[in-house]
Write a protein that holds these residues in place. Structure first.
Motif, PDB file in Angstrom:
ATOM      1  N   LYS A 174       0.808  -1.217   0.000  1.00  0.00           N
ATOM      2  CA  LYS A 174       0.000   0.000   0.000  1.00  0.00           C
ATOM      3  C   LYS A 174       0.841   1.266   0.000  1.00  0.00           C
ATOM      4  CE  LYS A 174      -2.233  -1.062   3.776  1.00  0.00           C
ATOM      5  NZ  LYS A 174      -3.235  -1.036   4.862  1.00  0.00           N
ATOM      6  N   VAL A 193       4.731  -1.048   3.315  1.00  0.00           N
ATOM      7  CA  VAL A 193       3.614  -1.380   4.199  1.00  0.00           C
ATOM      8  C   VAL A 193       2.598  -2.129   3.357  1.00  0.00           C
ATOM      9  CG1 VAL A 193       1.686  -0.464   5.533  1.00  0.00           C
ATOM     10  CG2 VAL A 193       3.956   0.550   5.759  1.00  0.00           C
ATOM     11  N   ASP A 195      -0.704  -5.365   3.189  1.00  0.00           N
ATOM     12  CA  ASP A 195      -1.654  -6.284   3.808  1.00  0.00           C
ATOM     13  C   ASP A 195      -1.334  -7.678   3.306  1.00  0.00           C
ATOM     14  OD1 ASP A 195      -2.891  -4.124   4.967  1.00  0.00           O
ATOM     15  OD2 ASP A 195      -4.529  -4.031   3.511  1.00  0.00           O
ATOM     16  N   GLU A 207      -2.857  -6.837   8.432  1.00  0.00           N
ATOM     17  CA  GLU A 207      -2.932  -5.512   7.832  1.00  0.00           C
ATOM     18  C   GLU A 207      -1.780  -4.646   8.326  1.00  0.00           C
ATOM     19  OE1 GLU A 207      -6.707  -3.811   8.640  1.00  0.00           O
ATOM     20  OE2 GLU A 207      -7.812  -5.176   7.320  1.00  0.00           O
ATOM     21  N   ASP A 208      -1.329  -3.766   7.447  1.00  0.00           N
ATOM     22  CA  ASP A 208      -0.281  -2.795   7.787  1.00  0.00           C
ATOM     23  C   ASP A 208       0.989  -3.469   8.290  1.00  0.00           C
ATOM     24  OD1 ASP A 208      -1.986  -0.722   7.068  1.00  0.00           O
ATOM     25  OD2 ASP A 208      -2.834  -0.590   9.082  1.00  0.00           O
ATOM     26  N   GLU A 209       1.387  -4.519   7.620  1.00  0.00           N
ATOM     27  CA  GLU A 209       2.651  -5.192   7.927  1.00  0.00           C
ATOM     28  C   GLU A 209       3.798  -4.382   7.318  1.00  0.00           C
ATOM     29  OE1 GLU A 209       2.867  -9.373   6.756  1.00  0.00           O
ATOM     30  OE2 GLU A 209       4.710  -8.845   5.703  1.00  0.00           O
ATOM     31  N   THR A 210       4.831  -4.123   8.091  1.00  0.00           N
ATOM     32  CA  THR A 210       5.987  -3.362   7.609  1.00  0.00           C
ATOM     33  C   THR A 210       7.144  -4.306   7.311  1.00  0.00           C
ATOM     34  OG1 THR A 210       5.352  -1.431   8.921  1.00  0.00           O
ATOM     35  CG2 THR A 210       7.612  -1.503   8.107  1.00  0.00           C
ATOM     36  N   TYR A 240       4.493   4.280   9.494  1.00  0.00           N
ATOM     37  CA  TYR A 240       3.600   4.802   8.457  1.00  0.00           C
ATOM     38  C   TYR A 240       2.182   4.950   8.978  1.00  0.00           C
ATOM     39  CZ  TYR A 240       0.525   4.829   4.398  1.00  0.00           C
ATOM     40  OH  TYR A 240      -0.453   5.141   3.488  1.00  0.00           O
ATOM     41  N   HIS A 241       1.569   6.069   8.607  1.00  0.00           N
ATOM     42  CA  HIS A 241       0.135   6.241   8.778  1.00  0.00           C
ATOM     43  C   HIS A 241      -0.327   7.157   7.650  1.00  0.00           C
ATOM     44  CE1 HIS A 241      -3.824   7.365  10.292  1.00  0.00           C
ATOM     45  NE2 HIS A 241      -3.735   6.340  11.109  1.00  0.00           N
ATOM     46  N   TRP A 252       7.267   8.578   3.199  1.00  0.00           N
ATOM     47  CA  TRP A 252       6.271   7.560   2.855  1.00  0.00           C
ATOM     48  C   TRP A 252       5.330   8.091   1.779  1.00  0.00           C
ATOM     49  CZ3 TRP A 252       6.578   2.660   4.001  1.00  0.00           C
ATOM     50  CH2 TRP A 252       7.208   2.238   5.187  1.00  0.00           C
ATOM     51  N   ARG A 254       1.976   6.686  -0.898  1.00  0.00           N
ATOM     52  CA  ARG A 254       1.049   5.623  -1.286  1.00  0.00           C
ATOM     53  C   ARG A 254       1.409   5.066  -2.656  1.00  0.00           C
ATOM     54  NH1 ARG A 254      -3.748   7.284  -2.637  1.00  0.00           N
ATOM     55  NH2 ARG A 254      -3.019   9.438  -2.878  1.00  0.00           N
TER      56      ARG A 254
END
Length: 258
Positions: A174, A193, A195, A207-210, A240-241, A252, A254
């Motif tokens: 993502k 990052v 899923d 979800e949101d695995e780095t 990341y957010h 970061w 998208r």
């Protein structure tokens, strides 16, 4: 400038011939101020147009709206600091030129090519068939880091910062962040990052695995490496957010889809 000097000279050398002349002088000064302000506005507009044309403006292109901040007025915030990964333009990845052993290869020799390779590799690695996975890792691993093949097949390369990786399923990246690890830019770490989707809809997805891959330009393609001289410099970026201005400032972005 010549008009301004002529006007100033006229004001200082012409005698005062009465109230009407005073009004004329005041009117001329107002016109001069308006003209100067308009010229400045046009100059600033020209600079912004050049910046946008060069692709340095990270704002979304769908409309002319700008995001608002809970803090209200952002007139004092320097340009760019108000953006987040969610509001900035997403990165469009490059296509591969070839495939080998069921995985895309032949990515462009550029920073974006490295990022595109990392995302493609991570999403295409087979997690169900060890024989296929070994062929894939062998194809995209640097000859200077042969141990990476076994680690990749066993799921240890780019180990996520939390959680267990499902043995089956596929990854969807993502967001990415990349940094060069040498002066030439031929060794790059790409943080991702993603899923991790459970296979067949069974089991829990993550979800949101780095995770990350270190890529080295070798034999006209980007190869995965874990050489110590680079691994020790990979570091870990700020978390990341999508709505974080700090995450955007860290680098970061998208990943564009579709």
């Amino acid at each position: 400038m010549s008009h301004e000097r002529a006007t100033d000279r006229g004001l200082t050398t012409q005698p005062d011939s009465g109230p009407i002349d005073g009004k004329v002088r005041t009117h001329r000064l107002r016109l001069l101020a308006i003209g100067t302000a308009a010229g400045a506005a046009l100059a600033v507009g020209g600079i912004l147009a050049v910046t946008s044309a060069m692709g340095d403006d990270p704002r979304p292109q769908a409309d002319g709206k700008t995001s608002t901040s809970p803090g209200g007025d952002k007139s004092s915030v320097p340009q760019g600091q108000e953006f987040t990964p969610a509001t900035a333009r997403a990165v469009a990845l490059l296509p591969a030129d070839s495939t080998a052993e069921g995985i895309e290869t032949g990515f462009e020799h550029s920073a974006l090519g490295a990022a595109s390779a990392a995302v493609s590799y991570w999403e295409d690695f087979d997690l169900r068939d060890e024989a296929i996975a070994r062929e894939q890792w062998t194809e995209v691993t640097s000859k200077d880091s042969p141990e990476t093949i076994d680690r990749g097949v066993s799921g240890l390369v780019g180990a996520p910062t939390w959680g267990d990786v499902p043995n089956e399923g596929s990854a969807v990246v993502k967001a990415i962040l990349q940094r060069s690890l040498n002066d030439s830019g031929d060794v790059v770490v790409v943080w991702m990052v993603c899923d991790r989707l459970a296979a067949g809809g069974e089991g829990a997805s993550l979800e949101d695995e780095t995770t990350h891959l270190i890529l080295k330009w070798e034999d006209e393609d980007w190869k995965v490496t874990e050489e110590a001289q680079y691994a020790t410099r990979a570091g870990g970026p700020r978390a990341y957010h999508p709505d974080s201005k700090l995450a955007f400032s860290e680098g970061w972005r998208r990943v564009a889809r579709g």
